[in-house]
Scaffold this motif. Structure first.
Motif, PDB file in Angstrom:
ATOM      1  N   ASP A 283     -21.871  33.045 -24.154  1.00 22.48           N
ATOM      2  CA  ASP A 283     -22.595  33.912 -23.236  1.00 22.48           C
ATOM      3  C   ASP A 283     -24.035  34.083 -23.748  1.00 22.48           C
ATOM      4  N   PRO A 284     -25.036  33.727 -22.943  1.00 25.41           N
ATOM      5  CA  PRO A 284     -26.424  33.817 -23.423  1.00 25.41           C
ATOM      6  C   PRO A 284     -26.811  35.237 -23.857  1.00 25.41           C
ATOM      7  N   ALA A 285     -26.244  36.265 -23.222  1.00 26.12           N
ATOM      8  CA  ALA A 285     -26.589  37.640 -23.615  1.00 26.12           C
ATOM      9  C   ALA A 285     -26.018  37.952 -24.999  1.00 26.12           C
ATOM     10  N   ALA A 286     -24.824  37.455 -25.273  1.00 28.55           N
ATOM     11  CA  ALA A 286     -24.222  37.653 -26.602  1.00 28.55           C
ATOM     12  C   ALA A 286     -25.041  36.900 -27.646  1.00 28.55           C
ATOM     13  N   ILE A 287     -25.484  35.717 -27.291  1.00 25.21           N
ATOM     14  CA  ILE A 287     -26.278  34.905 -28.234  1.00 25.21           C
ATOM     15  C   ILE A 287     -27.620  35.582 -28.532  1.00 25.21           C
ATOM     16  N   ALA A 288     -28.216  36.196 -27.514  1.00 28.22           N
ATOM     17  CA  ALA A 288     -29.492  36.902 -27.756  1.00 28.22           C
ATOM     18  C   ALA A 288     -29.263  38.019 -28.769  1.00 28.22           C
ATOM     19  N   SER A 289     -28.133  38.717 -28.630  1.00 29.48           N
ATOM     20  CA  SER A 289     -27.804  39.801 -29.555  1.00 29.48           C
ATOM     21  C   SER A 289     -27.537  39.232 -30.972  1.00 29.48           C
ATOM     22  N   ALA A 290     -26.860  38.089 -31.035  1.00 33.09           N
ATOM     23  CA  ALA A 290     -26.574  37.457 -32.337  1.00 33.09           C
ATOM     24  C   ALA A 290     -27.873  37.009 -33.008  1.00 33.09           C
ATOM     25  N   GLN A 291     -28.793  36.511 -32.187  1.00 30.05           N
ATOM     26  CA  GLN A 291     -30.057  36.039 -32.780  1.00 30.05           C
ATOM     27  C   GLN A 291     -30.860  37.187 -33.380  1.00 30.05           C
ATOM     28  N   GLN A 292     -30.784  38.339 -32.727  1.00 33.53           N
ATOM     29  CA  GLN A 292     -31.462  39.525 -33.297  1.00 33.53           C
ATOM     30  C   GLN A 292     -30.880  39.859 -34.664  1.00 33.53           C
ATOM     31  N   LEU A 293     -29.537  39.776 -34.736  1.00 37.24           N
ATOM     32  CA  LEU A 293     -28.869  40.081 -36.010  1.00 37.24           C
ATOM     33  C   LEU A 293     -29.265  39.054 -37.081  1.00 37.24           C
ATOM     34  N   ALA A 294     -29.342  37.789 -36.658  1.00 34.09           N
ATOM     35  CA  ALA A 294     -29.667  36.722 -37.615  1.00 34.09           C
ATOM     36  C   ALA A 294     -31.082  36.874 -38.176  1.00 34.09           C
ATOM     37  N   VAL A 295     -31.975  37.465 -37.381  1.00 37.21           N
ATOM     38  CA  VAL A 295     -33.346  37.689 -37.868  1.00 37.21           C
ATOM     39  C   VAL A 295     -33.319  38.725 -38.998  1.00 37.21           C
ATOM     40  N   GLN A 296     -32.443  39.726 -38.832  1.00 33.20           N
ATOM     41  CA  GLN A 296     -32.377  40.791 -39.850  1.00 33.20           C
ATOM     42  C   GLN A 296     -31.536  40.393 -41.055  1.00 33.20           C
ATOM     43  N   ASP A 297     -30.613  39.439 -40.855  1.00 30.23           N
ATOM     44  CA  ASP A 297     -29.647  39.138 -41.913  1.00 30.23           C
ATOM     45  C   ASP A 297     -29.524  37.620 -42.089  1.00 30.23           C
ATOM     46  N   LEU A 298     -30.036  37.125 -43.193  1.00 29.69           N
ATOM     47  CA  LEU A 298     -30.117  35.665 -43.383  1.00 29.69           C
ATOM     48  C   LEU A 298     -28.753  35.025 -43.639  1.00 29.69           C
ATOM     49  N   ARG A 299     -27.721  35.824 -43.815  1.00 31.16           N
ATOM     50  CA  ARG A 299     -26.387  35.249 -44.019  1.00 31.16           C
ATOM     51  C   ARG A 299     -25.771  34.791 -42.689  1.00 31.16           C
ATOM     52  N   VAL A 300     -26.415  35.218 -41.583  1.00 28.81           N
ATOM     53  CA  VAL A 300     -25.852  34.921 -40.251  1.00 28.81           C
ATOM     54  C   VAL A 300     -26.460  33.645 -39.677  1.00 28.81           C
ATOM     55  N   GLU A 301     -25.572  32.726 -39.210  1.00 28.50           N
ATOM     56  CA  GLU A 301     -26.039  31.509 -38.525  1.00 28.50           C
ATOM     57  C   GLU A 301     -25.432  31.531 -37.126  1.00 28.50           C
ATOM     58  N   VAL A 302     -26.257  31.223 -36.128  1.00 27.70           N
ATOM     59  CA  VAL A 302     -25.812  31.386 -34.736  1.00 27.70           C
ATOM     60  C   VAL A 302     -25.590  30.026 -34.082  1.00 27.70           C
ATOM     61  N   HIS A 303     -24.451  29.906 -33.395  1.00 30.73           N
ATOM     62  CA  HIS A 303     -24.246  28.705 -32.583  1.00 30.73           C
ATOM     63  C   HIS A 303     -24.000  29.098 -31.129  1.00 30.73           C
ATOM     64  N   ASP A 304     -24.873  28.604 -30.251  1.00 30.21           N
ATOM     65  CA  ASP A 304     -24.815  28.909 -28.825  1.00 30.21           C
ATOM     66  C   ASP A 304     -23.934  27.866 -28.136  1.00 30.21           C
ATOM     67  N   GLY A 305     -22.771  28.286 -27.654  1.00 28.16           N
ATOM     68  CA  GLY A 305     -21.900  27.336 -26.947  1.00 28.16           C
ATOM     69  C   GLY A 305     -20.449  27.745 -27.054  1.00 28.16           C
ATOM     70  N   SER A 306     -19.596  26.905 -26.468  1.00 28.09           N
ATOM     71  CA  SER A 306     -18.161  27.195 -26.469  1.00 28.09           C
ATOM     72  C   SER A 306     -17.578  27.021 -27.875  1.00 28.09           C
ATOM     73  N   PHE A 307     -16.547  27.791 -28.168  1.00 36.14           N
ATOM     74  CA  PHE A 307     -15.905  27.615 -29.472  1.00 36.14           C
ATOM     75  C   PHE A 307     -15.102  26.310 -29.560  1.00 36.14           C
ATOM     76  N   THR A 308     -15.071  25.557 -28.469  1.00 35.69           N
ATOM     77  CA  THR A 308     -14.436  24.228 -28.557  1.00 35.69           C
ATOM     78  C   THR A 308     -15.318  23.264 -29.349  1.00 35.69           C
ATOM     79  N   CYS A 309     -16.547  23.712 -29.665  1.00 35.44           N
ATOM     80  CA  CYS A 309     -17.436  22.835 -30.467  1.00 35.44           C
ATOM     81  C   CYS A 309     -17.274  23.157 -31.943  1.00 35.44           C
TER      82      CYS A 309
END
Ligand SMILES: C[S@@+](CC[C@H](N)C(=O)[O-])C[C@H]1O[C@@H](n2cnc3c(N)ncnc32)[C@H](O)[C@@H]1O
Length: 312
Positions: A57-83
Motif C-alpha cells: 500500500d503506497p500510504a503504508a510505504i510513505a509511513s515506513a519511509q518516514q520511519l526509515a529516515v529517523q531510524d537507519l536500522r529500517v529498510e523499506v521494500h515497496d511491493g507485495s510480500f510475494t517478492c
C-alpha cells in the motif's frame, strides 16, 4: 498522526514475546501498515539489528519511509510480500533472518478512508485494492465478472449463504447502471439480503469476499509462506496473525506440513517420503484474544496468532 491514519496493532506483546528478539538480529515485518509492530520490535533491537519492512500500500510505504529516515536500522521494500524471496536474494540474507511477521488483512486507515473503497459504511469509489497501482478495482470486477463466478467467490471467501440471490441482484442492476461506489454496492446487497444478522451489516461478507479476491490474498499468502521458510535462519521464527478462517487454515496447514504433524495431509505415513524431515516446530497452536482484549481493540475479535520456529 490523524485518527484516520492510526492503526492499533493486535497481539503486540505476544508477537514481541514469541519472536524472542535477538538484539543483533535481522527481522522482516512483511505487512508494515502503520508500523505498530515494527516500532515495538525496534525497541528490542540493538544498534546492529536490521528491520526490513514490506507493504504494497503506497500510504503504508510513505509511513515506513518516514520511519526509515529517523531510524537507519529500517529498510523499506515497496511491493507485495510475494517478492520476499527476491528481496532476500538481493540483500543476501538467505537463511539469516531471525524472525518474520505477517499481520494479514486490511489496516484501519484502509478501512477508514472512504476514498480507498473498502468500507460499506463510508461512501467512496468502489476500489478495494491495497495497491491501487496494479490489478483491477472492485468496480471493474463487478462490471465484468460472470454471475456464476460471483456466486462462487461470495460463497468461498465470504461464506455468504445468500450468494446466489445477491449475485443475481448485482448482475441485474449492472445491466442498467454501472456500480461504481461502495454505497451503491452496499445498498444492492442489503436489499437482496433476506436475513440481516444482529450487529452485522448485511454487506459485510460480500465486501470481504471481493476484497480477498481482488487482492489475491490467499494466493499471495501461500506463496509468501514458502519463501519465508527459505529466508529464516535455523532458530528463526515465523509469526502470522490472520483474521479469516480460510486464511488461518492456510497458515495452520503450512505449519503442520512443515512440522510434519500426523494430521497434515502431506505428512500422512503413506505419502511421506522416507527422507522428509520436519523443518518447523510449532510454538503456539493459535492464540485468540480474550474478552478484555477484544474490548480494548475490537479488531482482535477474529484474530488468530500462530508462531513456529525453523529447526532445519
Ligand atoms: C493489518 S495491517 C498491518 C498493521 C501493522 N502490523 C501495524 O501494526 O500497523 C496489514 C497490512 O498489510 C498490507 N498487505 C496485505 N497484503 C499484502 C501483501 N500481499 N503484500 C504486501 N503488503 C500486504 C496491507 O496493505 C496493510 O497495510
Amino acid at each position: 498522526m490523524k485518527k484516520q491514519e492510526q492503526h492499533q496493532p493486535v497481539f503486540l506483546d505476544e508477537v514481541i514475546q514469541y519472536l524472542a528478539i535477538n538484539p543483533q538480529g535481522i527481522y522482516v515485518d512483511a505487512t508494515f501498515g502503520r508500523g505498530g509492530h515494527s516500532r515495538s520490535l525496534l525497541q528490542k533491537l540493538g544498534s546492529h539489528g536490521r528491520l526490513l519492512v514490506i507493504d504494497k500500500d503506497p500510504a503504508a510505504i510513505a509511513s515506513a519511509q518516514q520511519l526509515a529516515v529517523q531510524d537507519l536500522r529500517v529498510e523499506v521494500h515497496d511491493g507485495s510480500f510475494t517478492c520476499i524471496a527476491a528481496v532476500i536474494k538481493e540483500k543476501e540474507i538467505k537463511e539469516k533472518i531471525n524472525g518474520i511477521l505477517f499481520d494479514l488483512g486490511v489496516s484501519s486507515p484502509q478501512l477508514d478512508q472512504a476514498e480507498r473503497g473498502f468500507s460499506f459504511l463510508r461512501d467512496g469509489p468502489l476500489d478495494m485494492r491495497m495497491d491501487p497501482r496494479s490489478g483491477i478495482s472492485a468496480a471493474e470486477w463487478i462490471q465484468t465478472v460472470r454471475e456464476e463466478d460471483m456466486v462462487r467467490i461470495f460463497k468461498e471467501y465470504g461464506e455468504e449463504r445468500y450468494a446466489k440471490r445477491i449475485a443475481r441482484a448485482i448482475a441485474h442492476l449492472r445491466n442498467e447502471t454501472s456500480i461504481t461506489t461502495t454505497k451503491q454496492l452496499a445498498d444492492i446487497v442489503s436489499e437482496a439480503h433476506p436475513h440481516w444478522e444482529k450487529h452485522k451489516h448485511p454487506a459485510t461478507r460480500v465486501f470481504q469476499a471481493i476484497r480477498i479476491w481482488i487482492n489475491n490474498e490467499f494466493g499471495e499468502l501461500t506463496m509468501a509462506l514458502k519463501q519465508s521458510l527459505e529466508g529464516l535462519a535455523v532458530g528463526g521464527r515465523l509469526a502470522v496473525i490472520s483474521f479469516h478462517s480460510l486464511e488461518d487454515r492456510i497458515v495452520k496447514q503450512f505449519i503442520r506440513e512443515q512440522a510434519c504433524e500426523p494430521n497434515a495431509l502431506k505428512c500422512l505415513p503413506m505419502t511421506t517420503p522416507a527422507h522428509f524431515q520436519p523443518r518447523l516446530k510449532v510454538l503456539t497452536r493459535g492464540i485468540k484474544a480474550d474478552a478484555q482484549k477484544i474490548d480494548e481493540n475490537p479488531r482482535c475479535r477474529s484474530a488468530v496468532l500462530r508462531v513456529a520456529e525453523k529447526i532445519r
